[in-house]
Design a protein around this motif. Sequence first.
Motif, PDB file in Angstrom:
ATOM      1  N   TYR A  71      72.560  34.506 137.324  1.00 41.07           N
ATOM      2  CA  TYR A  71      71.557  34.259 136.290  1.00 41.07           C
ATOM      3  C   TYR A  71      71.938  33.040 135.458  1.00 41.07           C
ATOM      4  O   TYR A  71      73.115  32.745 135.248  1.00 41.07           O
ATOM      5  CB  TYR A  71      71.432  35.479 135.376  1.00 41.07           C
ATOM      6  N   GLY A  72      70.918  32.342 134.978  1.00 37.21           N
ATOM      7  CA  GLY A  72      71.106  31.227 134.065  1.00 37.21           C
ATOM      8  C   GLY A  72      70.319  31.487 132.793  1.00 37.21           C
ATOM      9  O   GLY A  72      69.747  32.567 132.600  1.00 37.21           O
ATOM     10  N   ALA A  73      70.252  30.471 131.926  1.00 41.28           N
ATOM     11  CA  ALA A  73      69.545  30.634 130.654  1.00 41.28           C
ATOM     12  C   ALA A  73      68.074  30.943 130.861  1.00 41.28           C
ATOM     13  O   ALA A  73      67.435  31.618 130.045  1.00 41.28           O
ATOM     14  CB  ALA A  73      69.700  29.372 129.809  1.00 41.28           C
ATOM     15  N   GLY A  74      67.512  30.486 131.985  1.00 40.84           N
ATOM     16  CA  GLY A  74      66.098  30.737 132.263  1.00 40.84           C
ATOM     17  C   GLY A  74      65.844  31.994 133.069  1.00 40.84           C
ATOM     18  O   GLY A  74      64.693  32.290 133.413  1.00 40.84           O
ATOM     19  N   GLY A  75      66.902  32.742 133.395  1.00 40.21           N
ATOM     20  CA  GLY A  75      66.725  33.969 134.173  1.00 40.21           C
ATOM     21  C   GLY A  75      67.406  33.885 135.529  1.00 40.21           C
ATOM     22  O   GLY A  75      68.367  33.122 135.723  1.00 40.21           O
ATOM     23  N   TYR A  76      66.876  34.645 136.486  1.00 40.85           N
ATOM     24  CA  TYR A  76      67.449  34.703 137.832  1.00 40.85           C
ATOM     25  C   TYR A  76      67.470  33.320 138.477  1.00 40.85           C
ATOM     26  O   TYR A  76      66.498  32.572 138.404  1.00 40.85           O
ATOM     27  CB  TYR A  76      66.626  35.677 138.680  1.00 40.85           C
ATOM     28  N   VAL A  77      68.602  32.978 139.108  1.00 37.31           N
ATOM     29  CA  VAL A  77      68.736  31.691 139.790  1.00 37.31           C
ATOM     30  C   VAL A  77      68.641  31.872 141.299  1.00 37.31           C
ATOM     31  O   VAL A  77      67.758  31.347 141.952  1.00 37.31           O
ATOM     32  CB  VAL A  77      70.073  31.005 139.415  1.00 37.31           C
ATOM     33  N   LYS A  78      69.574  32.660 141.882  1.00 37.84           N
ATOM     34  CA  LYS A  78      69.564  32.921 143.323  1.00 37.84           C
ATOM     35  C   LYS A  78      70.605  33.990 143.642  1.00 37.84           C
ATOM     36  O   LYS A  78      71.355  34.422 142.759  1.00 37.84           O
ATOM     37  CB  LYS A  78      69.860  31.649 144.117  1.00 37.84           C
ATOM     38  N   ASP A  79      70.694  34.403 144.912  1.00 41.29           N
ATOM     39  CA  ASP A  79      71.712  35.345 145.370  1.00 41.29           C
ATOM     40  C   ASP A  79      72.840  34.585 146.074  1.00 41.29           C
ATOM     41  O   ASP A  79      72.588  33.631 146.818  1.00 41.29           O
ATOM     42  CB  ASP A  79      71.109  36.364 146.349  1.00 41.29           C
ATOM     43  N   ILE A  80      74.074  35.039 145.826  1.00 40.51           N
ATOM     44  CA  ILE A  80      75.238  34.429 146.462  1.00 40.51           C
ATOM     45  C   ILE A  80      76.109  35.529 147.072  1.00 40.51           C
ATOM     46  O   ILE A  80      75.763  36.715 146.988  1.00 40.51           O
ATOM     47  CB  ILE A  80      76.046  33.567 145.474  1.00 40.51           C
ATOM     48  N   ASP A  81      77.258  35.152 147.653  1.00 41.01           N
ATOM     49  CA  ASP A  81      78.057  36.123 148.407  1.00 41.01           C
ATOM     50  C   ASP A  81      79.233  36.705 147.617  1.00 41.01           C
ATOM     51  O   ASP A  81      80.155  37.271 148.202  1.00 41.01           O
ATOM     52  CB  ASP A  81      78.571  35.491 149.711  1.00 41.01           C
ATOM     53  N   PHE A  82      79.218  36.548 146.294  1.00 42.51           N
ATOM     54  CA  PHE A  82      80.258  37.171 145.468  1.00 42.51           C
ATOM     55  C   PHE A  82      79.679  37.440 144.093  1.00 42.51           C
ATOM     56  O   PHE A  82      78.583  36.978 143.756  1.00 42.51           O
ATOM     57  CB  PHE A  82      81.501  36.274 145.375  1.00 42.51           C
ATOM     58  N   GLU A  95      74.389  25.591 145.543  1.00 43.76           N
ATOM     59  CA  GLU A  95      73.398  25.045 146.469  1.00 43.76           C
ATOM     60  C   GLU A  95      73.506  25.594 147.884  1.00 43.76           C
ATOM     61  O   GLU A  95      72.502  25.936 148.508  1.00 43.76           O
ATOM     62  CB  GLU A  95      73.504  23.512 146.490  1.00 43.76           C
ATOM     63  N   ASN A  96      74.698  25.700 148.419  1.00 44.07           N
ATOM     64  CA  ASN A  96      74.855  26.104 149.823  1.00 44.07           C
ATOM     65  C   ASN A  96      75.272  27.564 149.988  1.00 44.07           C
ATOM     66  O   ASN A  96      75.652  27.981 151.087  1.00 44.07           O
ATOM     67  CB  ASN A  96      75.892  25.196 150.506  1.00 44.07           C
ATOM     68  N   LEU A  97      75.204  28.321 148.902  1.00 44.44           N
ATOM     69  CA  LEU A  97      75.628  29.713 148.951  1.00 44.44           C
ATOM     70  C   LEU A  97      74.441  30.648 149.162  1.00 44.44           C
ATOM     71  O   LEU A  97      73.350  30.430 148.630  1.00 44.44           O
ATOM     72  CB  LEU A  97      76.350  30.093 147.656  1.00 44.44           C
ATOM     73  N   THR A  98      74.661  31.696 149.940  1.00 47.26           N
ATOM     74  CA  THR A  98      73.671  32.766 150.123  1.00 47.26           C
ATOM     75  C   THR A  98      74.405  34.098 150.077  1.00 47.26           C
ATOM     76  O   THR A  98      75.629  34.153 150.223  1.00 47.26           O
ATOM     77  CB  THR A  98      72.919  32.628 151.465  1.00 47.26           C
ATOM     78  N   GLY A  99      73.670  35.174 149.883  1.00 48.61           N
ATOM     79  CA  GLY A  99      74.306  36.488 149.836  1.00 48.61           C
ATOM     80  C   GLY A  99      73.403  37.527 149.206  1.00 48.61           C
ATOM     81  O   GLY A  99      72.172  37.377 149.200  1.00 48.61           O
ATOM     82  N   ASP A 100      74.022  38.573 148.655  1.00 47.79           N
ATOM     83  CA  ASP A 100      73.265  39.703 148.124  1.00 47.79           C
ATOM     84  C   ASP A 100      73.440  39.911 146.626  1.00 47.79           C
ATOM     85  O   ASP A 100      72.892  40.854 146.059  1.00 47.79           O
ATOM     86  CB  ASP A 100      73.698  41.000 148.834  1.00 47.79           C
ATOM     87  N   TYR A 101      74.205  39.021 145.968  1.00 52.53           N
ATOM     88  CA  TYR A 101      74.548  39.256 144.568  1.00 52.53           C
ATOM     89  C   TYR A 101      73.915  38.189 143.663  1.00 52.53           C
ATOM     90  O   TYR A 101      74.169  36.995 143.841  1.00 52.53           O
ATOM     91  CB  TYR A 101      76.069  39.271 144.397  1.00 52.53           C
ATOM     92  N   PRO A 102      73.114  38.617 142.696  1.00 55.07           N
ATOM     93  CA  PRO A 102      72.358  37.650 141.889  1.00 55.07           C
ATOM     94  C   PRO A 102      73.216  36.876 140.899  1.00 55.07           C
ATOM     95  O   PRO A 102      74.202  37.378 140.364  1.00 55.07           O
ATOM     96  CB  PRO A 102      71.344  38.530 141.157  1.00 55.07           C
ATOM     97  N   PHE A 135      70.453  41.338 128.902  1.00 51.98           N
ATOM     98  CA  PHE A 135      71.160  42.476 129.499  1.00 51.98           C
ATOM     99  C   PHE A 135      71.092  42.316 131.010  1.00 51.98           C
ATOM    100  O   PHE A 135      70.001  42.157 131.578  1.00 51.98           O
ATOM    101  CB  PHE A 135      70.481  43.775 129.074  1.00 51.98           C
ATOM    102  N   LEU A 136      72.246  42.361 131.696  1.00 48.20           N
ATOM    103  CA  LEU A 136      72.276  42.073 133.122  1.00 48.20           C
ATOM    104  C   LEU A 136      72.960  43.189 133.911  1.00 48.20           C
ATOM    105  O   LEU A 136      73.827  43.895 133.383  1.00 48.20           O
ATOM    106  CB  LEU A 136      72.976  40.735 133.370  1.00 48.20           C
ATOM    107  N   PRO A 137      72.576  43.343 135.181  1.00 47.24           N
ATOM    108  CA  PRO A 137      73.119  44.432 135.999  1.00 47.24           C
ATOM    109  C   PRO A 137      74.515  44.144 136.509  1.00 47.24           C
ATOM    110  O   PRO A 137      74.972  42.991 136.524  1.00 47.24           O
ATOM    111  CB  PRO A 137      72.126  44.492 137.166  1.00 47.24           C
ATOM    112  N   GLY A 138      75.195  45.189 136.942  1.00 45.68           N
ATOM    113  CA  GLY A 138      76.494  45.022 137.568  1.00 45.68           C
ATOM    114  C   GLY A 138      76.370  44.308 138.899  1.00 45.68           C
ATOM    115  O   GLY A 138      75.269  44.097 139.412  1.00 45.68           O
ATOM    116  N   LYS A 139      77.511  43.897 139.431  1.00 41.59           N
ATOM    117  CA  LYS A 139      77.564  43.142 140.690  1.00 41.59           C
ATOM    118  C   LYS A 139      76.704  41.877 140.610  1.00 41.59           C
ATOM    119  O   LYS A 139      75.873  41.593 141.476  1.00 41.59           O
ATOM    120  CB  LYS A 139      77.160  44.020 141.880  1.00 41.59           C
ATOM    121  N   SER A 140      76.900  41.126 139.521  1.00 43.51           N
ATOM    122  CA  SER A 140      76.170  39.877 139.331  1.00 43.51           C
ATOM    123  C   SER A 140      77.052  38.893 138.565  1.00 43.51           C
ATOM    124  O   SER A 140      78.163  39.229 138.148  1.00 43.51           O
ATOM    125  CB  SER A 140      74.863  40.117 138.577  1.00 43.51           C
ATOM    126  N   SER A 141      76.548  37.680 138.355  1.00 39.47           N
ATOM    127  CA  SER A 141      77.291  36.627 137.666  1.00 39.47           C
ATOM    128  C   SER A 141      76.328  35.780 136.839  1.00 39.47           C
ATOM    129  O   SER A 141      75.104  35.894 136.976  1.00 39.47           O
ATOM    130  CB  SER A 141      78.010  35.714 138.669  1.00 39.47           C
TER     131      SER A 141
END
Length: 372
Positions: free
Chosen positions: A34-45, A25-32, A67-73
């Motif tokens: 993902y959840g079961a429904g797809g992209y959720v948000k960007d965070i800082d790690f 909820e309180n995280l922001t950043g450049d790294y996406p 299939f998901l990109p690198g530098k993500s979670s």
Amino acid sequence: MNDIKVKLEDVCERGSSNLAQKDLENLTGDYPVYGAGGYVKDIDFYHQENEYIAVVKDGAGIGRTVFLPGKSSVIGTLQYLVPKDNIVPKYLYYAVTSMKLEKYYTGTTIPHIYFKDYKKEVLPLPNKNIQLEIASILEKAEKIISYRKQQLEEFDDLIKSRFVEMFGEPEHNIKGWKIVKMEKLCRVSSSKRIYQNEQSMTGIPFLRISDLVSRMDTGSKECDLYIPKDRFEELKELGLVPKAGDILVTARGTLGRCYIIAEDDEFYFQDGMITWLSEFQDEITPLYISNLFAMPGFRKQIDGLQAGSTVAYLSISMTKKLDIMVPTIDLQNQFASFVQVIDKLKVEVQKSLSETQILFDTLMQDYFEKLN
């Protein structure tokens, strides 16, 4: 393919995530994330440096592969499958997709799957050049499928835009059309109940709500329930079978999706789950009604009827009381001519989509499912 066969555990490492939706909820950043429904948000790690595969392991959509990109979670409802050095990530994605992992689910309240149960799944492992070639071919087919689906969505959006241009948004009725209750414009009913002992393995298709939705979405006429032809003819003689131009409306789950009966349709349908609109008055057209149901402003009226209900359900009595704005019949006919042109274009796109999907499914079977 005569390549070496390996187990899934030989080509990937399992990983898990402890991220929950509330943790983000309180995280922001450049790294996406993902959840079961797809992209959720960007965070800082991020948790994964390189491309990887994620599998939905809990709840709705269980077993679905992404299939998901690198530098993500991913959040904890998904599980990581991290490729080893002996496999191309995109090739692994298609291989895992072909395994249909949902068959491994356990549990009833919240279904889940475990890597320990499917890690012995077998896949062919050609050299990396061939893996790249196979992944490239399948990816091109998938892109065509995605593009065709996008075209169909854009055609639907075009029809909705034309509807608003001609009639206005039904929520506000800024053009001042008269408002009439649905029950004054057509007959609102359902089918005659078909009991289990009346069903058969052959005969006339008997559609459940999922079969009707599939027919709307893909044009598929596949069905695994039937009623005897003589029973169907008996119902037809009694006037209890929909005719061309009648509308079937989904009444449970996703509400208000409309199917207009075609001249060559021959099926019966499940009562209670599907509402039948027929015997339309001269001042209204089925095509107008079916497109009115698709408008966001009209759907708000339907949603308003669900207040306090735990199950989305649009009863016959509710449907009868829906407020319908009624434009002039000439304007409705003009709209019908426009939709007819768009529908012809949609038929061609749907044909191409179906052919490409068949090609993709055949390739997947040839590459991964025929492990001879």
